[in-house]
Design an enzyme around this catalytic site. Structure first.
Site, PDB file in Angstrom:
ATOM      1  N   SER A 111       0.864  -1.190   0.000  1.00  0.00           N
ATOM      2  CA  SER A 111       0.000   0.000   0.000  1.00  0.00           C
ATOM      3  C   SER A 111       0.892   1.228   0.000  1.00  0.00           C
ATOM      4  O   SER A 111       1.982   1.214   0.592  1.00  0.00           O
ATOM      5  CB  SER A 111      -0.884   0.021   1.256  1.00  0.00           C
ATOM      6  OG  SER A 111      -1.470   1.310   1.414  1.00  0.00           O
ATOM      7  N   TYR A 167      -1.668  -0.381  10.082  1.00  0.00           N
ATOM      8  CA  TYR A 167      -1.803  -0.951   8.734  1.00  0.00           C
ATOM      9  C   TYR A 167      -0.602  -0.549   7.874  1.00  0.00           C
ATOM     10  O   TYR A 167      -0.018  -1.376   7.168  1.00  0.00           O
ATOM     11  CB  TYR A 167      -3.113  -0.440   8.137  1.00  0.00           C
ATOM     12  CG  TYR A 167      -3.341  -0.749   6.678  1.00  0.00           C
ATOM     13  CD1 TYR A 167      -3.771  -2.005   6.264  1.00  0.00           C
ATOM     14  CD2 TYR A 167      -3.161   0.244   5.704  1.00  0.00           C
ATOM     15  CE1 TYR A 167      -4.006  -2.269   4.918  1.00  0.00           C
ATOM     16  CE2 TYR A 167      -3.396  -0.012   4.363  1.00  0.00           C
ATOM     17  CZ  TYR A 167      -3.817  -1.266   3.976  1.00  0.00           C
ATOM     18  OH  TYR A 167      -4.047  -1.524   2.634  1.00  0.00           O
TER      19      TYR A 167
HETATM   20  P1  NAP Z   1     -11.564  -5.782   0.128  1.00  0.00           P
HETATM   21  O1  NAP Z   1     -12.455  -5.345  -0.969  1.00  0.00           O
HETATM   22  O2  NAP Z   1     -11.963  -5.550   1.531  1.00  0.00           O
HETATM   23  O3  NAP Z   1     -11.240  -7.342  -0.091  1.00  0.00           O
HETATM   24  C1  NAP Z   1     -10.420  -8.011   0.837  1.00  0.00           C
HETATM   25  C2  NAP Z   1     -10.353  -9.478   0.486  1.00  0.00           C
HETATM   26  O4  NAP Z   1      -9.480 -10.121   1.435  1.00  0.00           O
HETATM   27  C3  NAP Z   1     -11.695 -10.181   0.589  1.00  0.00           C
HETATM   28  O5  NAP Z   1     -11.778 -11.180  -0.398  1.00  0.00           O
HETATM   29  C4  NAP Z   1     -11.654 -10.822   1.978  1.00  0.00           C
HETATM   30  O6  NAP Z   1     -12.485 -11.958   2.054  1.00  0.00           O
HETATM   31  C5  NAP Z   1     -10.178 -11.208   2.031  1.00  0.00           C
HETATM   32  N1  NAP Z   1      -9.699 -11.436   3.402  1.00  0.00           N
HETATM   33  C6  NAP Z   1      -9.752 -10.609   4.466  1.00  0.00           C
HETATM   34  N2  NAP Z   1      -9.233 -11.203   5.546  1.00  0.00           N
HETATM   35  C7  NAP Z   1      -8.832 -12.437   5.143  1.00  0.00           C
HETATM   36  C8  NAP Z   1      -8.222 -13.539   5.799  1.00  0.00           C
HETATM   37  N3  NAP Z   1      -7.936 -13.501   7.109  1.00  0.00           N
HETATM   38  N4  NAP Z   1      -7.937 -14.630   5.075  1.00  0.00           N
HETATM   39  C9  NAP Z   1      -8.228 -14.694   3.761  1.00  0.00           C
HETATM   40  N5  NAP Z   1      -8.820 -13.691   3.081  1.00  0.00           N
HETATM   41  C10 NAP Z   1      -9.111 -12.582   3.780  1.00  0.00           C
HETATM   42  O7  NAP Z   1     -10.115  -5.111  -0.024  1.00  0.00           O
HETATM   43  P2  NAP Z   1      -9.280  -4.578  -1.288  1.00  0.00           P
HETATM   44  O8  NAP Z   1      -9.371  -3.120  -1.286  1.00  0.00           O
HETATM   45  O9  NAP Z   1      -9.598  -5.358  -2.507  1.00  0.00           O
HETATM   46  O10 NAP Z   1      -7.808  -4.925  -0.774  1.00  0.00           O
HETATM   47  C11 NAP Z   1      -7.028  -5.973  -1.282  1.00  0.00           C
HETATM   48  C12 NAP Z   1      -5.592  -5.721  -0.896  1.00  0.00           C
HETATM   49  O11 NAP Z   1      -5.189  -4.453  -1.404  1.00  0.00           O
HETATM   50  C13 NAP Z   1      -5.344  -5.675   0.608  1.00  0.00           C
HETATM   51  O12 NAP Z   1      -4.109  -6.278   0.903  1.00  0.00           O
HETATM   52  C14 NAP Z   1      -5.274  -4.181   0.902  1.00  0.00           C
HETATM   53  O13 NAP Z   1      -4.512  -3.898   2.041  1.00  0.00           O
HETATM   54  C15 NAP Z   1      -4.609  -3.695  -0.373  1.00  0.00           C
HETATM   55  N6  NAP Z   1      -4.796  -2.268  -0.639  1.00  0.00           N
HETATM   56  C16 NAP Z   1      -6.031  -1.774  -0.912  1.00  0.00           C
HETATM   57  C17 NAP Z   1      -6.171  -0.412  -1.169  1.00  0.00           C
HETATM   58  C18 NAP Z   1      -7.498   0.221  -1.471  1.00  0.00           C
HETATM   59  O14 NAP Z   1      -7.571   1.465  -1.506  1.00  0.00           O
HETATM   60  N7  NAP Z   1      -8.553  -0.545  -1.701  1.00  0.00           N
HETATM   61  C19 NAP Z   1      -5.051   0.419  -1.144  1.00  0.00           C
HETATM   62  C20 NAP Z   1      -3.813  -0.134  -0.846  1.00  0.00           C
HETATM   63  C21 NAP Z   1      -3.693  -1.480  -0.618  1.00  0.00           C
HETATM   64  P3  NAP Z   1     -13.285 -12.327   3.447  1.00  0.00           P
HETATM   65  O15 NAP Z   1     -14.055 -11.109   3.821  1.00  0.00           O
HETATM   66  O16 NAP Z   1     -14.115 -13.491   3.091  1.00  0.00           O
HETATM   67  O17 NAP Z   1     -12.228 -12.680   4.459  1.00  0.00           O
END
Ligand code: NAP
Length: 244
Positions: A143, A157
């Protein structure tokens, strides 16, 4: 290189976009999730309907036993893993450092850092040419907060993602002669459900391009890093952030 890709946290957001794109490019895909496993199942079913290969596996990356059995299932049902995308992640409760509790810290580091670390360990054990594997690629999802710090809400985080950056560089160098490339994407503000209500609107004026990114824009970079087009890139942390 195509082959077999594991995408952790693929029920929605960035992980779902990576899985969709990977299937379109010919990968057999394992999509993992925990409580939203039915959404991952639906994603895998949609890929199969389009003549792709995909399975959904319930696996909490915060639990070593789940990770071990997920890798066994993938090998049994899809074949040897060639790409791991360490995408599953949580922000944890937003708060200042002085208000953090041990549960939030433990779950944040457990899922974001230890989960990625253990999944990478299992991938290296299988991919390393020094252990009889065929090589492969690992893409971690960091991130931009790893460098911006997340002050006032997400320092815990940001610290997790800082660990992911160090881990990416260190592992990349460790396995560089074993046929495995290790890189990371560093997303800025991406329009997914990870954000608490109002956060996207609050942050958008601070993004140089004046809009959040899409999950698919991150997925495109993940797929490029995983591909042979990036064959001389390892240990890189690539911002996908609209200039943020
Ligand atoms: P999201 O829409 O909340 O999706 C998160 C995914 O991770 C879901 O499929 C969730 O499934 C899964 N997950 C959460 N806890 C888990 C666990 N303990 N074991 C296995 N799966 C788990 O988030 P996103 O925005 O797509 O984020 C994906 C990645 O990108 C993350 O690493 C996040 O830190 C990173 N990121 C996101 C952003 C942003 O702005 N969106 C920015 C920087 C980095 P369940 O709910 O079923 O567990």
């Amino acid at each position: 290189m195509t082959g077999v890709m594991i995408v952790t946290g693929a029920s929605r957001g960035i992980g779902a976009a990576v899985a969709e794109l990977a299937a379109r490019q010919g990968y057999a895909v394992c999509m993992t999730a925990t409580s939203s496993i039915s959404e991952a199942e639906a994603g895998a079913e949609a890929i199969r309907q389009n003549n792709g290969r995909a399975i959904a596996v319930r696996a909490d990356v915060g639990k070593e036993a789940d990770i071990m059995s997920m890798f066994e299932t993938v090998e049994r049902e899809l074949g040897p893993v060639t790409v791991l995308v360490n995408n599953a992640g949580i922000t944890g409760r937003g708060c200042r450092v002085e208000d953090i509790d041990l549960d939030t810290l433990s779950s944040s580091f457990g899922i974001n850092v230890l989960g990625s670390y253990l999944c990478a360990r299992e991938a290296v054990r299988r991919m390393s040419t020094a252990k009889g594997g065929q090589g492969g690629a690992i893409v971690n999802v960091s991130s931009r907060l790893s460098e911006l710090g997340g002050s006032g809400e997400y320092v815990h985080y940001a610290a997790c993602k800082g660990a992911i950056n160090s881990f990416t560089v260190g592992l990349a160098r460790e396995v560089a002669t074993e046929g495995i490339r290790v890189n990371a994407v560093s997303p800025g503000v991406i329009d997914t459900s990870i954000h608490v209500p109002g956060r996207l609107d609050r942050l958008t004026p601070m993004i140089p391009v004046q809009r959040p990114g899409t999950a698919m824009e991150v997925a495109e970079t993940v797929m490029w890093l995983a591909s042979d087009a990036a064959s001389y890139i390892t240990g890189a942390v690539v911002p996908v952030s609209g200039g943020r």
